[in-house]
Design an enzyme around this catalytic site. Structure first.
Site, PDB file in Angstrom:
ATOM      1  N   ASP A  19       0.845  -1.201   0.000  1.00 10.20           N
ATOM      2  CA  ASP A  19       0.000   0.000   0.000  1.00 10.20           C
ATOM      3  C   ASP A  19       0.883   1.256   0.000  1.00 10.20           C
ATOM      4  O   ASP A  19       0.696   2.163  -0.805  1.00 10.20           O
ATOM      5  CB  ASP A  19      -0.919   0.001   1.234  1.00 10.20           C
ATOM      6  CG  ASP A  19      -1.649  -1.320   1.382  1.00 10.20           C
ATOM      7  OD1 ASP A  19      -2.722  -1.465   0.785  1.00 10.20           O
ATOM      8  OD2 ASP A  19      -1.121  -2.219   2.060  1.00 10.20           O
ATOM      9  N   TYR A 195       5.405 -14.597  -0.059  1.00  8.91           N
ATOM     10  CA  TYR A 195       4.747 -14.741   1.239  1.00  8.91           C
ATOM     11  C   TYR A 195       5.202 -16.034   1.910  1.00  8.91           C
ATOM     12  O   TYR A 195       5.630 -16.978   1.230  1.00  8.91           O
ATOM     13  CB  TYR A 195       3.217 -14.713   1.057  1.00  8.91           C
ATOM     14  CG  TYR A 195       2.754 -13.405   0.460  1.00  8.91           C
ATOM     15  CD1 TYR A 195       2.902 -12.220   1.175  1.00  8.91           C
ATOM     16  CD2 TYR A 195       2.235 -13.335  -0.826  1.00  8.91           C
ATOM     17  CE1 TYR A 195       2.518 -10.998   0.623  1.00  8.91           C
ATOM     18  CE2 TYR A 195       1.846 -12.122  -1.381  1.00  8.91           C
ATOM     19  CZ  TYR A 195       1.992 -10.961  -0.658  1.00  8.91           C
ATOM     20  OH  TYR A 195       1.626  -9.748  -1.203  1.00  8.91           O
ATOM     21  N   GLN A 257      13.662   1.650  -1.815  1.00  8.04           N
ATOM     22  CA  GLN A 257      12.852   1.304  -2.990  1.00  8.04           C
ATOM     23  C   GLN A 257      13.584   1.407  -4.335  1.00  8.04           C
ATOM     24  O   GLN A 257      13.504   0.480  -5.147  1.00  8.04           O
ATOM     25  CB  GLN A 257      11.563   2.128  -2.992  1.00  8.04           C
ATOM     26  CG  GLN A 257      10.443   1.446  -3.731  1.00  8.04           C
ATOM     27  CD  GLN A 257       9.184   2.300  -3.743  1.00  8.04           C
ATOM     28  OE1 GLN A 257       9.226   3.523  -3.857  1.00  8.04           O
ATOM     29  NE2 GLN A 257       8.042   1.659  -3.639  1.00  8.04           N
ATOM     30  N   ARG A 273       5.954 -10.536  -5.384  1.00  3.67           N
ATOM     31  CA  ARG A 273       4.658 -10.789  -4.770  1.00  3.67           C
ATOM     32  C   ARG A 273       3.803  -9.512  -4.861  1.00  3.67           C
ATOM     33  O   ARG A 273       4.257  -8.491  -5.380  1.00  3.67           O
ATOM     34  CB  ARG A 273       4.865 -11.226  -3.319  1.00  3.67           C
ATOM     35  CG  ARG A 273       5.336 -10.103  -2.413  1.00  3.67           C
ATOM     36  CD  ARG A 273       5.626 -10.592  -0.995  1.00  3.67           C
ATOM     37  NE  ARG A 273       5.591  -9.499  -0.050  1.00  3.67           N
ATOM     38  CZ  ARG A 273       5.947  -9.584   1.219  1.00  3.67           C
ATOM     39  NH1 ARG A 273       6.405 -10.732   1.698  1.00  3.67           N
ATOM     40  NH2 ARG A 273       5.863  -8.538   2.017  1.00  3.67           N
ATOM     41  N   GLY A 274       2.598  -9.583  -4.285  1.00  4.60           N
ATOM     42  CA  GLY A 274       1.783  -8.378  -4.116  1.00  4.60           C
ATOM     43  C   GLY A 274       1.515  -7.640  -5.404  1.00  4.60           C
ATOM     44  O   GLY A 274       1.039  -8.203  -6.389  1.00  4.60           O
ATOM     45  N   GLU A 275       1.844  -6.367  -5.413  1.00 11.46           N
ATOM     46  CA  GLU A 275       1.514  -5.516  -6.567  1.00 11.46           C
ATOM     47  C   GLU A 275       2.735  -4.764  -7.093  1.00 11.46           C
ATOM     48  O   GLU A 275       3.089  -4.854  -8.262  1.00 11.46           O
ATOM     49  CB  GLU A 275       0.419  -4.521  -6.145  1.00 11.46           C
ATOM     50  CG  GLU A 275       0.078  -3.528  -7.219  1.00 11.46           C
ATOM     51  CD  GLU A 275      -1.255  -2.815  -6.990  1.00 11.46           C
ATOM     52  OE1 GLU A 275      -2.148  -3.368  -6.329  1.00 11.46           O
ATOM     53  OE2 GLU A 275      -1.393  -1.688  -7.499  1.00 11.46           O
ATOM     54  N   ASP A 276       3.382  -4.012  -6.210  1.00 11.17           N
ATOM     55  CA  ASP A 276       4.440  -3.126  -6.711  1.00 11.17           C
ATOM     56  C   ASP A 276       5.677  -3.899  -7.160  1.00 11.17           C
ATOM     57  O   ASP A 276       6.233  -3.614  -8.226  1.00 11.17           O
ATOM     58  CB  ASP A 276       4.796  -2.088  -5.641  1.00 11.17           C
ATOM     59  CG  ASP A 276       5.641  -0.966  -6.222  1.00 11.17           C
ATOM     60  OD1 ASP A 276       5.203  -0.342  -7.202  1.00 11.17           O
ATOM     61  OD2 ASP A 276       6.762  -0.750  -5.723  1.00 11.17           O
ATOM     62  N   SER A 277       6.117  -4.884  -6.372  1.00  6.86           N
ATOM     63  CA  SER A 277       7.305  -5.652  -6.790  1.00  6.86           C
ATOM     64  C   SER A 277       6.979  -6.432  -8.073  1.00  6.86           C
ATOM     65  O   SER A 277       7.852  -6.622  -8.934  1.00  6.86           O
ATOM     66  CB  SER A 277       7.766  -6.604  -5.681  1.00  6.86           C
ATOM     67  OG  SER A 277       6.741  -7.498  -5.302  1.00  6.86           O
TER      68      SER A 277
HETATM   69  O1  TRH Z   1       4.691  -6.179   0.525  1.00  7.77           O
HETATM   70  P1  TRH Z   1       3.628  -6.651  -0.398  1.00  7.77           P
HETATM   71  O2  TRH Z   1       3.191  -8.032  -0.205  1.00  7.77           O
HETATM   72  O3  TRH Z   1       2.406  -5.678  -0.320  1.00  7.77           O
HETATM   73  C1  TRH Z   1       1.051  -5.811  -0.550  1.00  7.77           C
HETATM   74  C2  TRH Z   1       0.286  -5.600   0.702  1.00  7.77           C
HETATM   75  O4  TRH Z   1       0.301  -6.816   1.423  1.00  7.77           O
HETATM   76  C3  TRH Z   1      -1.107  -5.206   0.401  1.00  7.77           C
HETATM   77  O5  TRH Z   1      -1.931  -5.203   1.529  1.00  7.77           O
HETATM   78  C4  TRH Z   1      -1.657  -6.059  -0.687  1.00  7.77           C
HETATM   79  O6  TRH Z   1      -2.907  -5.664  -0.960  1.00  7.77           O
HETATM   80  C5  TRH Z   1      -0.779  -5.923  -1.897  1.00  7.77           C
HETATM   81  O7  TRH Z   1       0.523  -6.410  -1.580  1.00  7.77           O
HETATM   82  C6  TRH Z   1      -1.303  -6.577  -3.124  1.00  7.77           C
HETATM   83  O8  TRH Z   1       4.168  -6.560  -1.911  1.00  7.77           O
HETATM   84  P2  TRH Z   1       4.422  -5.384  -2.938  1.00  7.77           P
HETATM   85  O9  TRH Z   1       3.110  -4.790  -3.383  1.00  7.77           O
HETATM   86  O10 TRH Z   1       5.249  -5.937  -3.973  1.00  7.77           O
HETATM   87  O11 TRH Z   1       5.212  -4.278  -2.140  1.00  7.77           O
HETATM   88  C7  TRH Z   1       6.539  -4.416  -1.764  1.00  7.77           C
HETATM   89  C8  TRH Z   1       7.247  -3.068  -1.795  1.00  7.77           C
HETATM   90  O12 TRH Z   1       8.480  -3.172  -1.093  1.00  7.77           O
HETATM   91  C9  TRH Z   1       7.572  -2.622  -3.196  1.00  7.77           C
HETATM   92  O13 TRH Z   1       7.383  -1.206  -3.300  1.00  7.77           O
HETATM   93  C10 TRH Z   1       9.055  -2.931  -3.333  1.00  7.77           C
HETATM   94  C11 TRH Z   1       9.527  -2.688  -1.936  1.00  7.77           C
HETATM   95  N1  TRH Z   1      10.790  -3.337  -1.536  1.00  7.77           N
HETATM   96  C12 TRH Z   1      11.883  -2.544  -1.274  1.00  7.77           C
HETATM   97  O14 TRH Z   1      11.816  -1.318  -1.414  1.00  7.77           O
HETATM   98  N2  TRH Z   1      13.048  -3.128  -0.861  1.00  7.77           N
HETATM   99  C13 TRH Z   1      13.158  -4.474  -0.712  1.00  7.77           C
HETATM  100  O15 TRH Z   1      14.252  -4.965  -0.326  1.00  7.77           O
HETATM  101  C14 TRH Z   1      12.022  -5.278  -1.009  1.00  7.77           C
HETATM  102  C15 TRH Z   1      12.116  -6.781  -0.879  1.00  7.77           C
HETATM  103  C16 TRH Z   1      10.846  -4.685  -1.409  1.00  7.77           C
END
Ligand code: TRH
Length: 383
Positions: A19, A195, A257, A273-277
């Site tokens: 988020d 996860y 990030q 996983r998730g959305e942004d990564s």
């Molecule tokens: O962390 P996520 O699983 O996040 C989410 C939330 O759980 C949310 O509630 C859910 O609805 C959504 O997923 C779909 O995964 P995400 O989205 O990939 O976010 C991870 C963020 O962390 C992303 O911006 C990349 C960043 N990141 C770093 O900046 N440095 C790191 O070393 C890592 C591993 C990730």
């Protein structure tokens, strides 16, 4: 009309980093590329600090990377609302803020930013009005997406050029900056972000016993239980590594990030996983494996299948089947052969997936990015 000048983004950290990861990225892009004056209201500054160490988690208001970052307390004092108000992922807006919106001579535009999905209904719902049940405020749904007719994907200007310039020297510098040797030529370098429930143990065993050397890079704290179970007393701390058979496990810090992109660029295959990564791994243009965020009523299976349907277009039947099988088994779909076999069948198509990942990234990059679509969407409605 030019782009709206002032923007407020509200974000509640439900869990993990997604988020705030999306909200922070969006805030920076609006400020940098739309000349926006952006305030980000977030209820968990500590989580933002993990992505941006310059953030001070004890400061209620601070300026970081051109953004005015506010701790979102329940007793949010009265503020003058911005022209565009983004409610990230259904987090709601504070009552006092909504009251202030109603008092504005020119009512702000309220955008409900939704989660990313490749499902076909997204095109039909993107941009629809979402009338407020009580107040005369202009509120709209904005859905990111992969296809035209959606809100698109976050992609900052210059990203593809920076990725292309990274090269082998970028990779070497990246590993050195974290205190590691560059992985030996010929090894498969994998980043791991998934996860806890993903079946990592089966993969670790397959990599350990495999003929090819594998370097597995895991940010600290990620899948910690599985890794501790695997390495036991020999579990390395941050910056450390352990070797077993063909597998070298490296524990990385959780990087800020922008450096996460470098990690993706430094690897041959990225588990995300998730959305942004997940989106960043697509911009990295390397083979990827997605662990979809588990949702109620198995909604995540529909999300997974919808994306697979889009992504596998253009792959041969046999390569698509190997990819789907491995992604499904990684997401917990019962697979009697286990993730090790599914990985081997997947990685047999490595070259195909490399070419495909590049073609996919080019195809996505030929469309407008989410921030400019959002700015255009707001311009059109603020006219
Ligand atoms: O962390 P996520 O699983 O996040 C989410 C939330 O759980 C949310 O509630 C859910 O609805 C959504 O997923 C779909 O995964 P995400 O989205 O990939 O976010 C991870 C963020 O962390 C992303 O911006 C990349 C960043 N990141 C770093 O900046 N440095 C790191 O070393 C890592 C591993 C990730």
């Amino acid at each position: 009309m030019s782009s709206p000048r002032t923007w407020d983004i509200f974000c509640r950290v439900v869990d993990n980093f997604g988020d705030i990861g999306v909200s922070w990225r969006l805030a920076r892009q609006i400020a940098a590329e739309q000349d926006g004056v952006v305030r980000l209201w977030v209820d968990d500054l500590g989580r933002l600090k993990a992505l941006c160490p310059r953030v001070n988690s004890t400061h209620a208001v601070q300026r970081v990377a051109g953004i005015e970052v506010h701790r979102w307390d329940d007793d949010l004092s009265a503020v003058r609302p911005a022209q565009v108000v983004i409610e990230a992922f259904g987090c709601g807006l504070p009552n006092r803020y909504v009251a202030a919106m109603l008092e504005c001579g020119r009512r702000p535009l309220w955008i409900v930013l939704e989660y990313l999905s490749a499902e076909s209904w997204v095109k039909e719902h993107h941009g629809l009005p979402s009338p407020h049940p009580q107040w005369p405020l202009r509120r709209y749904f904005f859905f990111p997406g992969f296809e035209s007719g959606t809100g698109g994907l976050l992609r900052e200007t210059g990203l593809i050029e920076r990725r292309e310039a990274f090269g082998q020297s970028g990779r070497d510098r990246f590993w050195a900056s974290l205190g590691f040797q560059p992985p030996a030529p010929g090894s498969t370098v994998v980043s791991m972000f998934a996860y806890d429930r993903a079946p990592l143990n089966g993969l670790l065993a397959a990599w350990e016993q495999g003929a090819e050397p594998v370097v597995l890079a895991v940010p600290t704290g990620i899948m910690a239980k599985s890794l501790l179970g695997y390495a036991g007393a020999g579990h390395p701390g941050v910056g450390g590594s352990v070797r077993r058979g063909s597998l070298e496990l490296r524990v990385l810090p959780f990087v800020e990030q922008p450096r996460y992109d470098e990690l993706l660029w430094a690897c041959d295959c990225n588990f995300v996983r998730g959305e942004d990564s997940f989106v960043r791994a697509q911009w990295a243009a390397r083979p990827l494996v997605w662990n979809v965020y588990p949702q109620e009523e198995s909604a995540h299976w529909r999300k997974l299948d919808a994306f697979l349907g889009l992504y596998c277009g253009g792959l041969s039947e046999v390569a698509a089947a190997a990819l789907q099988k491995f992604w499904r088994s990684w997401n917990g779909c019962a697979d009697p052969s286990g993730p090790g076999d599914a990985w081997r069948a997947f990685w047999r198509h490595r070259e195909t997936f490399e070419a495909h990942a590049r073609a996919w990234a080019i195809q996505l990059a030929n469309t407008r990015d989410m921030t400019s679509r959002l700015a255009q969407f707001c311009r059109d409605r603020l006219k």
